[in-house]
Scaffold this active site. Structure first.
Site, short mmCIF file in Angstrom:
data_model
loop_
_atom_site.label_atom_id
_atom_site.label_comp_id
_atom_site.label_asym_id
_atom_site.label_seq_id
_atom_site.Cartn_x
_atom_site.Cartn_y
_atom_site.Cartn_z
N GLU A 96 17.01 -127.94 -38.27
CA GLU A 96 17.94 -127.91 -39.40
C GLU A 96 18.91 -126.75 -39.34
O GLU A 96 18.62 -125.70 -38.79
CB GLU A 96 17.18 -127.80 -40.73
CG GLU A 96 16.36 -128.99 -41.06
CD GLU A 96 14.90 -128.78 -40.70
OE1 GLU A 96 14.12 -129.69 -40.94
OE2 GLU A 96 14.56 -127.71 -40.19
N CYS A 109 23.03 -120.80 -41.52
CA CYS A 109 21.70 -120.45 -41.01
C CYS A 109 21.37 -121.41 -39.85
O CYS A 109 21.34 -122.62 -40.03
CB CYS A 109 20.71 -120.60 -42.16
SG CYS A 109 19.07 -120.11 -41.69
N CYS A 116 7.89 -123.23 -32.98
CA CYS A 116 7.81 -121.81 -32.62
C CYS A 116 6.40 -121.51 -32.16
O CYS A 116 5.43 -121.99 -32.74
CB CYS A 116 8.17 -120.93 -33.81
SG CYS A 116 8.14 -119.16 -33.43
N CYS A 120 3.18 -117.44 -37.16
CA CYS A 120 2.99 -116.60 -38.35
C CYS A 120 2.26 -117.43 -39.39
O CYS A 120 2.53 -118.62 -39.55
CB CYS A 120 4.33 -116.09 -38.86
SG CYS A 120 5.20 -115.11 -37.63
N CYS A 123 4.19 -119.64 -42.15
CA CYS A 123 5.43 -120.30 -41.73
C CYS A 123 5.14 -121.70 -41.21
O CYS A 123 4.34 -121.87 -40.29
CB CYS A 123 6.12 -119.47 -40.66
SG CYS A 123 7.56 -120.29 -39.95
N GLU A 171 11.99 -118.58 -32.83
CA GLU A 171 12.15 -117.14 -32.61
C GLU A 171 13.30 -116.95 -31.61
O GLU A 171 13.15 -117.22 -30.41
CB GLU A 171 10.83 -116.56 -32.05
CG GLU A 171 10.93 -115.15 -31.53
CD GLU A 171 11.61 -114.16 -32.46
OE1 GLU A 171 11.19 -113.99 -33.62
OE2 GLU A 171 12.61 -113.54 -32.03
N SER A 202 17.51 -112.61 -36.44
CA SER A 202 16.26 -112.24 -37.11
C SER A 202 15.11 -112.44 -36.14
O SER A 202 14.98 -113.48 -35.50
CB SER A 202 16.07 -113.13 -38.34
OG SER A 202 14.77 -112.96 -38.87
N SER A 224 11.63 -109.28 -39.40
CA SER A 224 10.69 -109.92 -40.32
C SER A 224 9.43 -109.06 -40.39
O SER A 224 8.53 -109.20 -39.58
CB SER A 224 10.35 -111.32 -39.79
OG SER A 224 11.46 -112.16 -39.94
N LEU A 225 9.40 -108.18 -41.36
CA LEU A 225 8.30 -107.20 -41.43
C LEU A 225 7.04 -107.82 -42.05
O LEU A 225 5.99 -107.86 -41.43
CB LEU A 225 8.77 -105.98 -42.23
CG LEU A 225 7.82 -104.81 -42.30
CD1 LEU A 225 7.63 -104.15 -40.95
CD2 LEU A 225 8.31 -103.76 -43.32
N ASN A 302 7.84 -119.53 -50.24
CA ASN A 302 8.07 -120.92 -50.64
C ASN A 302 6.93 -121.77 -50.12
O ASN A 302 6.78 -121.91 -48.90
CB ASN A 302 9.42 -121.41 -50.11
CG ASN A 302 10.54 -120.85 -50.96
OD1 ASN A 302 10.69 -121.19 -52.13
ND2 ASN A 302 11.29 -119.94 -50.39
N CYS A 345 14.50 -122.78 -49.56
CA CYS A 345 13.46 -122.27 -48.67
C CYS A 345 12.21 -123.10 -48.84
O CYS A 345 11.77 -123.35 -49.96
CB CYS A 345 13.08 -120.84 -49.06
SG CYS A 345 14.30 -119.63 -48.72
N1 SAH Z 1 11.61 -116.40 -36.07
C1 SAH Z 1 12.49 -115.53 -36.72
C2 SAH Z 1 13.60 -116.21 -37.49
C3 SAH Z 1 13.27 -117.46 -38.28
S1 SAH Z 1 12.33 -117.36 -39.74
C4 SAH Z 1 11.73 -114.60 -37.64
O1 SAH Z 1 10.58 -114.81 -37.87
O2 SAH Z 1 12.34 -113.63 -38.06
C5 SAH Z 1 13.41 -116.67 -40.97
C6 SAH Z 1 12.64 -115.94 -42.08
O3 SAH Z 1 11.95 -116.86 -42.99
C7 SAH Z 1 11.56 -115.04 -41.51
O4 SAH Z 1 11.62 -113.76 -42.11
C8 SAH Z 1 10.31 -115.79 -41.89
O5 SAH Z 1 9.21 -114.95 -41.88
C9 SAH Z 1 10.65 -116.36 -43.23
N2 SAH Z 1 9.73 -117.43 -43.68
C10 SAH Z 1 9.04 -118.29 -42.92
N3 SAH Z 1 8.29 -119.10 -43.71
C11 SAH Z 1 8.52 -118.75 -44.99
C12 SAH Z 1 8.07 -119.24 -46.26
N4 SAH Z 1 7.20 -120.23 -46.35
N5 SAH Z 1 8.53 -118.65 -47.37
C13 SAH Z 1 9.42 -117.63 -47.29
N6 SAH Z 1 9.90 -117.14 -46.12
C14 SAH Z 1 9.45 -117.69 -44.98
FE1 SF4 Z 2 8.18 -118.30 -35.58
FE2 SF4 Z 2 9.67 -116.83 -37.28
FE3 SF4 Z 2 8.02 -118.79 -38.18
FE4 SF4 Z 2 6.97 -116.56 -37.18
S1 SF4 Z 2 8.27 -116.73 -39.05
S2 SF4 Z 2 6.29 -118.64 -36.72
S3 SF4 Z 2 8.42 -116.08 -35.55
S4 SF4 Z 2 9.83 -119.05 -36.90
#
Ligand code: SAH
Ligand code: SF4
Length: 380
Positions: A96, A109, A116, A120, A123, A171, A202, A224-225, A302, A345
């Protein structure tokens, strides 16, 4: 090179690559600029529309090249102006792209991978596993498609996209070369002419590639901390086990200080109820970020089915924000846009047809950071 047609897809070529292409087919390098303008400024995919290129060269181009964006599966426009595209990439998977209009700017975006590998815990893209890397043409093709939607091809298209955030699926640092090429085209005046401060990558923290990034391009960086200590971050962002916080923050700091002029790191922090939203987490974060020029973007989680996490209450979000703010940080909370087209989101849906990690057909509920103040967007 497209394996089925044997043609070069000009969409994904940077200016130097386009010049080499013209040399290889025995033509002058200046043709690169002409063709790039047609492709990116005018949104053209038909060589016959290129009126300053003679018929013989157009025929030669048709024989050797193509301009092919990813297939658009759907396009939705929300009442608030947010637009969402689902596009199919060569592997058969869908990703998307979301456009978010805001006062005086428009942020796109963009996705870098289908799925990926980094998994995480909160995610949904991570839950899919890795499917494929997008080609440079598929990454820049998302910008091309979005841009075309603001004009009437082949007329010159007004610049509605002022900012790009590589915050879609995947990523970006694990698809390094293709993402870097696409970002070069985003910033090139022959491409989309977006300022380097307004193109943001990011990452969840692929440390060696942060170092590499600094050697080849100057774009804004978002980290993404999600957790202020290694123990918790190991659990939420598993790549932390390989590249722990001290190493990661040092690499980020080196990256932004290497950019020359004064720049800041964007910190993304997804707030998960009862997991990383306690006052002590805010305190640890203040300490951790004390010496790093940064701005913080809090993303209330979300939810998606079976995630096992919840979004904190508005009070908890505000309390967390206040603590960081009182410590002198610039902190924004990401707001939801495009509700009516499921562009918010956690509501984006991509269908992954051929997956490597799971055999059943899977509808991925994808979290895209639809942002009240996207990382790059507030940098003007
Ligand atoms: N892989 C990269 C970029 C894509 S994700 C990264 O992790 O930075 C973009 C952002 O959305 C990241 O900060 C990710 O951690 C966040 N994200 C992923 N799933 C989410 C969710 N369910 N609710 C809120 N933010 C989320
Ligand atoms: Fe991949 Fe970013 Fe999702 Fe982590 S938050 S699984 S790095 S897309």
């Amino acid at each position: 090179m497209n394996a089925s047609t044997g043609k070069v897809n000009l969409l994904g070529l940077t200016q130097p690559q386009m010049e080499s292409f013209f040399e290889q087919i025995g033509e002058k390098r200046f043709r690169a600029g002409q063709v790039m303008k047609w492709v990116h400024h005018f949104g053209v995919d038909d060589f016959d529309a290129m009126s300053n290129i003679g018929k013989a060269l157009r025929e030669k181009l048709k024989a050797n090249a193509e301009i092919r964006g990813p297939e658009v599966v759907s396009e939705d426009i929300s009442a608030d102006g947010t637009r969402k595209w689902v596009v199919r990439v060569a592997s058969g998977s869908c990703v998307e792209t979301v456009y978010i209009p805001q006062a005086g700017r428009g942020t796109l975006c963009v996705s870098s991978q289908a799925g990926c590998a980094l998994d995480c815990s909160f995610c949904s893209t991570g839950k899919q596993g890795f499917n494929s890397n997008l080609t440079a043409a598929e990454v820049i093709g998302q910008v091309w498609i979005a841009n075309r939607s603001f004009g009437t091809v082949p007329a010159k298209i007004d610049r509605a996209i002022t900012n790009v955030v590589m915050m879609g699926m995947g990523e970006p640092l694990l698809n390094f070369d293709n993402v870097v090429s696409a970002m070069h085209i985003m910033m090139d005046d022959l491409g989309y002419g977006i300022s380097k401060r307004k193109v943001t990558l990011s990452t969840s923290g692929v440390v060696p590639m942060i170092e590499e990034l600094g050697k080849v391009i100057d774009v804004s960086l978002a980290l993404s901390l999600h957790a202020p200590n290694d123990e918790l971050r190991n659990e939420l962002v598993p790549i932390n086990r390989k590249y722990p916080l001290a190493m990661l923050l040092e690499a980020c700091q080196r990256y932004i200080s290497g950019l020359g002029e004064k720049r800041v790191l964007t910190i993304e922090y997804t707030l998960l109820k009862g997991v990383n939203d306690h006052p002590e987490h805010a305190e640890q974060m203040i300490e951790l970020l004390a010496s790093i020029p940064c701005k913080i973007n809090l993303i209330p989680f979300n939810p998606f089915p079976h995630s096992g996490y919840e979004r904190p209450s508005n009070n908890a979000i505000r309390r967390f924000q206040d603590m960081l703010h009182k410590a002198g940080h610039n902190v924004t909370v990401r707001t939801t846009r495009g509700d009516d087209i499921d562009a918010a989101c956690g509501q984006l849906v991509g269908q992954v047809a051929d997956r490597t990690r799971r055999s059943e057909r899977y509808i991925a509920v994808r979290q895209l950071p639809v942002d009240g103040a996207p990382a790059a967007a507030s940098q003007s």
